[in-house]
Design an enzyme around this catalytic site. Structure first.
Site, PDB file in Angstrom:
ATOM      1  N   HIS A   1      -6.742  -3.324   9.489  1.00  0.00           N
ATOM      2  CA  HIS A   1      -8.117  -4.089   9.210  1.00  0.00           C
ATOM      3  C   HIS A   1      -8.486  -4.394  10.732  1.00  0.00           C
ATOM      4  O   HIS A   1      -9.093  -5.618  10.870  1.00  0.00           O
ATOM      5  CB  HIS A   1      -7.603  -5.475   8.568  1.00  0.00           C
TER       6      HIS A   1
ATOM      7  N   TYR B   1     -20.726  12.740  19.198  1.00  0.00           N
ATOM      8  CA  TYR B   1     -19.900  14.028  18.800  1.00  0.00           C
ATOM      9  C   TYR B   1     -18.445  13.831  18.449  1.00  0.00           C
ATOM     10  O   TYR B   1     -17.853  14.478  17.700  1.00  0.00           O
ATOM     11  CB  TYR B   1     -20.096  15.200  20.115  1.00  0.00           C
TER      12      TYR B   1
ATOM     13  N   TYR C   1      -9.636  22.790  21.046  1.00  0.00           N
ATOM     14  CA  TYR C   1      -9.622  21.694  22.173  1.00  0.00           C
ATOM     15  C   TYR C   1      -8.237  21.330  22.181  1.00  0.00           C
ATOM     16  O   TYR C   1      -7.581  20.838  21.212  1.00  0.00           O
ATOM     17  CB  TYR C   1     -10.781  20.565  21.644  1.00  0.00           C
TER      18      TYR C   1
ATOM     19  N   HIS D   1     -12.459  -3.497   3.203  1.00  0.00           N
ATOM     20  CA  HIS D   1     -11.221  -3.568   3.274  1.00  0.00           C
ATOM     21  C   HIS D   1     -10.893  -3.175   4.542  1.00  0.00           C
ATOM     22  O   HIS D   1     -10.305  -4.116   5.500  1.00  0.00           O
ATOM     23  CB  HIS D   1     -10.337  -2.627   2.351  1.00  0.00           C
TER      24      HIS D   1
ATOM     25  N   GLU E   1       0.854  -1.339   0.159  1.00  0.00           N
ATOM     26  CA  GLU E   1      -0.016   0.090  -0.064  1.00  0.00           C
ATOM     27  C   GLU E   1       0.864   1.289  -0.044  1.00  0.00           C
ATOM     28  O   GLU E   1       0.335   2.350   0.275  1.00  0.00           O
ATOM     29  CB  GLU E   1      -0.869  -0.077   1.430  1.00  0.00           C
TER      30      GLU E   1
ATOM     31  N   HIS F   1      -2.625   2.073   8.336  1.00  0.00           N
ATOM     32  CA  HIS F   1      -3.639   1.493   7.675  1.00  0.00           C
ATOM     33  C   HIS F   1      -4.012   0.166   8.451  1.00  0.00           C
ATOM     34  O   HIS F   1      -3.088  -0.595   9.022  1.00  0.00           O
ATOM     35  CB  HIS F   1      -3.443   1.199   6.121  1.00  0.00           C
TER      36      HIS F   1
END
Length: 227
Positions: free
Chosen positions: A108, A127, A222, A169, A87, A106
């Site tokens: 799974h 929120y 924040y 994915h 990837e 990334h």
């Protein structure tokens, strides 16, 4: 200390941090086996010529060594004993599209992947969705893993966001550094679990556009020093 020694120390520090992050993803149950990958933007490269340190392809976290982390160039060439993650294009294009991205993860993970397999956009049921930049978290269109099409779909889904689902994915997040990106990935998976559990009870009551706008405004300051 010479410049070469300082560069070597910085390289070793990044490699160690990246490997620690990959293993932390497994410990947090974001990944199992060889699934998922992580990278960190290398300093000093121009925006148009992204360089990154990225985890290798097809090696479980517990078997990875510091020297297995690959230096990947924008053209796909790499330096190291192992090939970079399949990837790598996705990571490269996120860095190119979003200058604020210092690290990309990334995964799974179970709940994010379950929702991704339904190809759902996560609505403002809570929120904390605003934590990722908007009133929803999008699901990128499906494309085969490791392709430019997947990279393009992911960049589109990440516009004004720091996280998205990948259809059938998993998930992708980016942060200012590896620590920040890992925290966001864990938080994102928690939100996905909460949404999945909420759906077991029926359709959730969603926050209104006005309510989310107020939350998004609050997230602008924040955690930042107030003058």
């Amino acid at each position: 200390m010479s410049a070469d020694k300082e560069d070597d120390r910085e390289d070793a520090g990044l490699r160690s941090a990246l490997l620690d992050t990959l293993r932390a993803m497994g410990n947090a149950r974001l990944n199992v086996g060889t699934a998922g990958n992580a990278s960190v933007r290398l300093p000093g490269a121009a925006h148009a010529t992204v360089r990154m340190l990225i985890t290798p392809s097809g090696v479980p976290a517990e078997r990875c060594r510091l020297e297995d982390m690959a230096v990947a160039e924008a053209d796909g060439s790499y330096h190291g004993p192992l090939a970079p993650s399949s990837e790598w294009q996705l990571h490269r294009d996120i860095y190119a599209a979003f200058p604020a991205a210092g690290a990309v993860l990334h995964a799974h993970s179970p709940f994010a992947t379950a929702l991704a397999c339904q190809r759902v956009e996560i609505p403002p049921f809570h929120y904390m969705i605003a934590r990722f930049g908007g009133s929803t978290i999008r699901c990128a269109a499906y494309a085969t893993f490791g392709t430019q099409a997947l990279s393009d779909a992911t960049v589109a889904a990440l516009q004004d966001r720091s996280a998205c689902l990948l259809a059938n994915h998993g998930m992708v997040v980016f942060g200012r550094d590896l620590t920040h990106a890992l925290a966001l990935a864990i938080e994102f998976e928690t939100l996905c679990e909460q949404y999945w559990r909420t759906l077991q009870l029926g359709a959730p009551v969603l926050l209104s556009a006005a309510e989310m706008a107020e939350v998004l405004e609050r997230f602008r300051w924040y955690g930042k020093p107030r003058s």
